[in-house]
Design an enzyme around this catalytic site. Structure first.
Site, mmCIF file in Angstrom:
data_model
loop_
_atom_site.group_PDB
_atom_site.id
_atom_site.type_symbol
_atom_site.label_atom_id
_atom_site.label_comp_id
_atom_site.label_asym_id
_atom_site.label_seq_id
_atom_site.Cartn_x
_atom_site.Cartn_y
_atom_site.Cartn_z
ATOM 1 N N SER A 183 0.791 -1.231 0.000
ATOM 2 C CA SER A 183 0.000 0.000 0.000
ATOM 3 C C SER A 183 0.822 1.280 0.000
ATOM 4 O O SER A 183 0.273 2.357 -0.203
ATOM 5 C CB SER A 183 -0.923 0.010 1.223
ATOM 6 O OG SER A 183 -0.159 0.153 2.415
ATOM 7 N N LYS A 545 -2.376 42.841 -31.169
ATOM 8 C CA LYS A 545 -2.922 42.715 -29.819
ATOM 9 C C LYS A 545 -3.293 44.103 -29.318
ATOM 10 O O LYS A 545 -2.460 45.005 -29.295
ATOM 11 C CB LYS A 545 -1.914 42.052 -28.875
ATOM 12 C CG LYS A 545 -2.542 41.680 -27.545
ATOM 13 C CD LYS A 545 -1.598 40.894 -26.683
ATOM 14 C CE LYS A 545 -2.330 40.305 -25.487
ATOM 15 N NZ LYS A 545 -3.217 41.245 -24.810
#
Length: 842
Positions: A183, A545
């Site tokens: 685990s 832009k």
């Protein structure tokens, strides 16, 4: 494939076509070993090939260690997270779980890019249930059983391994094969594949009985009760992990322990080793590379994956067809797609594929789509195909399944009017000028069998107009003798189309119902920051832009509605833009930028600030006379109530040029595109005094609300949106005012408590009137605790903390190595943005 786009502690990477930003890569997550966040991300990227099939389709609960796990003597506490933050990338799949306190959206890690994104969030531990979501988005029956063997005081892995063998032998009598997983913490997990016929409650009850049976046979070794007082000297068989509401650490997940241990699948031979121990990340990667995945048996035996049949029939080494990493598919953004492929196999036929639940539902149609409504063609359902197949063209080698050439006959998007197990009605919209000849309504009606190899009729319905100006009539499906092609079948009578369940598109005699069915989502697509070097080797369409605020402009029936980027209606603030219908031919949803020009005709964000925060009509009227604005349009999302977001950019741009006719005196225009190479255009932008460039892939679709690498922004001036998290009190001439603002940028985990990354102190660029307005806005937001992750002591001494709700913009010289702005200057508040919109620019 994971491609790094830049160097340093912050990197822009591309993972299997998904672009995401990685930050704080040098942060040490495991102090005892020195493992950094960058190495954690690398682990998940490498282990994805074997981990994704085990977690795909399942909701992921995360345990996040934002500051690392700490040490054994001073561990850090994790942040437990279920709900997926709204700022998560749009390509991260979501699954909805129903809880007593409301529905929650969980991420589904069905691909490597999502695992990398979760690792970027410092989600070290990933926990999943034993079930997956079904095709309808509801929890399906579990496809695996799990036993969590937890050693009590005085017990260890050796005793867990002994119990694991007992469980293995017991369930083998039930026809189940167990695979052990150390685990990564203290014990061992055992997994066994199920056929999906039992509910979670039933599986949990069986697991409980098995645990009690082993306890009865081995009372000195095994305990099945959850009472901690009974565990000393025994191994607990935790059967409750099979409960539908429980989760278990996912196989191959890291653990938040002092060392980077892993929930590592093992072989039974390893469990016999007297030196059995938990494995760490580097060891797991080496083992998988050398010996493969011990969990493969679980993946292959568990029921699941709509693409399992597809994968079982093909080999990546033998065919050029796309091979998805997961059998669970992945839905694309936007409207569902369709493709019709011409398949020159043993016998020529056509393959119709419709996107549904993350896969392409597929039918072989020997004679293709009927040219008129007077004929029905046979369609035989085949196995589901991955979404990547929608773009596949190539030759499948002789001897392989489907051998022959495959080309795309037509493709596009479709809208669903009805989708039942035995009847499907769709409106398909193929390529402009494509062989379908425009929008088409199709009906698929099942006549025999179920699932793969079932027989259907493909019918072309009479109404082909799909015009937004008309109400679509509802007509019964007319069927003549079935045209079978190479496969024979009997003529079949079909029922008329059921209008009661046909959906809003055909349910009412109003134009609005038709328009609503095809409208685009009202959210702007966002660009990703980039450099000129990132544009090399590809074709790009270049735009200037503009230094303004983003807006979606809808004109409908002569009425204008303007929405800011965060969805706020700002129509009343810019009355001069009410002239939009005068220059747009018909109804449309347009994307653009509102700018204010300086004396030289260049966009000036400082001037625009005088308009952005006004809400009173009298003030707006007064300031508009001295600070007029213009609307610059650069994209279109919808025309006449019908979405066009799935058209390529080059076609949308052509549509825009035809829609807008500029008039003298009307402050609305479609600016000419930038020309030349990206480097030349960027230099021209500098000369013109503009903010930079936006580069767009000519074939890119419009993705509402998504930040995509199909659009790249190149800034000349380094600006950054920031969230205000505090301020320092003024002294001297600024007594009673703000001395400087303390600003930050939300971390990858969003704006949870203490999660704002400090970006610096801003003390210049303010107008005196603006300081008064800022103080008035911040005073109601004051709070006792800092919203920042960490602030230098010098900046904390007299700080006033505020709730991180206001967004502003700064200009800066550069970023320091610690992510703080150097020489920042205030540009103004951004009421059009919310904190969730703020991301760190390159």
């Amino acid at each position: 494939m994971m491609v790094v786009m830049a160097d340093g502690a912050r990197q822009l990477v591309e993972v299997d076509g998904r672009r995401l930003r990685l930050t704080n890569l040098d942060k040490v997550m495991y102090p005892e070993t020195g493992m950094t966040k960058g190495e954690v991300i690398s682990y998940y990227a490498e282990i994805a090939a074997v981990m994704v099939p085990l977690v795909a389709g399942r909701p992921v609960t995360r345990k996040r260690w934002v500051h690392g796990v700490g040490t054994a003597d001073a561990p850090e506490q994790p942040f437990f997270e279920k709900n997926l933050a709204e700022h998560a990338p749009d390509w991260v799949r979501r699954g909805i779980q129903h809880h007593s306190d409301g529905d929650k959206a969980y991420p589904i890690a069905g691909d490597r890019a999502t695992l990398v994104w979760l690792a970027q969030q410092a989600a070290l531990e990933l926990h999943v249930p034993q079930w997956r979501f079904d095709a309808g988005g509801e929890p399906a029956k579990p496809d695996r059983m799990v036993f969590d063997l937890d050693p009590g005081e005085g017990m260890g892995l050796a005793e867990c391994a002994e119990v694991a063998r007992l469980v293995r032998d017991l369930i083998a009598g039930m026809g189940l094969e167990a695979v052990p997983v150390t685990s990564g913490s203290k014990g061992i997990h055992l997994y066994a594949a199920l056929d999906g016929s039992q509910t979670s409650d039933q599986v949990s009850a069986v697991a409980h009985e098995l645990a009690r049976a082993l306890e009865a046979d081995h009372p000195d070794l095994v305990v099945s009760s959850m009472r901690k007082t009974l565990r000393t000297g025994r191994v607990l068989i935790d059967w409750s992990q099979n409960n539908g509401k429980k989760t278990t650490i996912a196989p191959y997940s890291l653990r938040g322990r002092p060392r980077p241990t892993v929930a590592a699948p093992r072989t039974w031979e390893e469990l016999d080793d007297a030196g059995l121990r938990q494995l760490e990340a580097s060891e797991v990667l080496e083992r998988v590379a050398a010996a493969g995945d011990p969990m493969r048996a679980i993946t292959e035996r568990s029921h699941g994956g709509p693409l399992a049949q597809y994968l079982s029939m093909r080999s990546a080494a033998a065919t050029p067809e796309p091979m998805p990493a997961s059998a669970w598919g992945e839905a694309s953004a936007g409207e569902p797609r369709f493709v019709i492929q011409e398949h020159r196999a043993r016998r020529l036929h056509f393959d119709l594929r419709l996107e549904r639940d993350g896969v392409l539902k597929s039918w072989a149609v020997p004679k293709g789509v009927p040219e008129t409504s007077g004929a029905n063609h046979l369609a035989v359902q085949t196995e589901d195909h991955p979404m990547e197949y929608a773009a596949f063209e190539g030759t499948i080698p002789k001897g392989e399944y489907g051998a022959g050439s495959m080309t795309i006959w037509d493709a596009g998007t479709y809208a669903t009017e009805k989708w039942r197990d035995d009847e499907i009605i769709i409106d398909v919209d193929g390529q402009p000028g494509g062989p379908l000849g425009g929008p088409v309504r199709l009906a698929l009606i099942r006549t025999d069998g179920q699932g793969e190899k079932s027989s259907w009729l493909l019918h072309r319905m009479k109404d082909q107009t799909m015009r937004a100006e008309q109400v679509l009539p509802v007509e019964p499906v007319e069927t003549g003798p079935v045209e079978t092609g190479p496969v024979e079948t009997e003529p079949v009578e079909t029922e008329a189309v059921d209008t009661s369940r046909a959906g809003p598109m055909v349910s009412a005699g109003s134009t609005r119902s038709v328009r609503q069915a095809h409208r685009a989502e009202e959210r702007p697509m966002l660009a990703t920051a980039a450099t000129v070097g990132m544009l090399s080797g590809e074709e790009w369409a270049l735009e200037w832009k503009w230094d303004g605020i983003r807006v979606l402009a809808r004109t409908e029936g002569g009425v204008v509605r303007l929405l800011s980027r965060n969805g706020v209606d700002i129509t009343a603030r810019y009355p001069e833009l009410a002239q939009l219908p005068a220059v747009v031919r018909g109804d449309a949803l347009l994307d653009g930028e509102i700018v204010a020009l300086d004396a030289d005709g260049r966009p000036d964000f400082g001037r625009l600030q005088h308009r952005m925060n006004l809400t009173k009509p009298r003030e707006i009227e007064r300031v508009a006379a001295s600070v007029p604005v213009r609307l610059l349009l650069f994209d279109v999302l919808e025309v006449a109530g019908r979405s066009v977001v799935d058209e390529p950019y080059r076609e949308r741009r052509a549509r825009l040029a035809g829609l807008v006719r500029m008039k003298r005196g009307v402050p609305i225009e479609v600016p000419a595109p930038a020309t030349g190479s990206p480097a030349e255009a960027l230099e021209e932008s500098r000369r013109l005094g503009l903010e930079g460039l936006v580069a767009k892939r000519p074939d890119s679709r419009y993705r509402p609300g998504a930040r995509s690498s199909d659009w790249l922004k190149l800034k000349l001036t380094l600006t950054q949106e920031v969230v205000i998290g505090g301020y320092r009190r003024g002294v001297g001439t600024r007594t009673g005012r703000i001395r400087s603002l303390l600003v930050g940028i939300p971390g990858e985990g969003g704006l949870g408590a203490g999660s704002l990354e400090y970006a610096g102190r801003v003390g210049s660029g303010f107008a005196e009137r603006e300081l008064d307005r800022l103080l008035a806005a911040l005073t109601p937001l004051e709070q006792a605790e800092s919203p920042f992750v960490q602030v230098p002591a010098a900046d904390m001494s007299d700080a006033v903390w505020v709730r991180p709700e206001l967004v502003g913009e700064i200009e800066l010289g550069e970023w320091t190595g610690t992510g703080v702005a150097r020489h920042p200057r205030w540009r103004g508040l951004r009421p059009d943005k919310s904190p969730a919109d703020v991301v760190r620019e390159s």
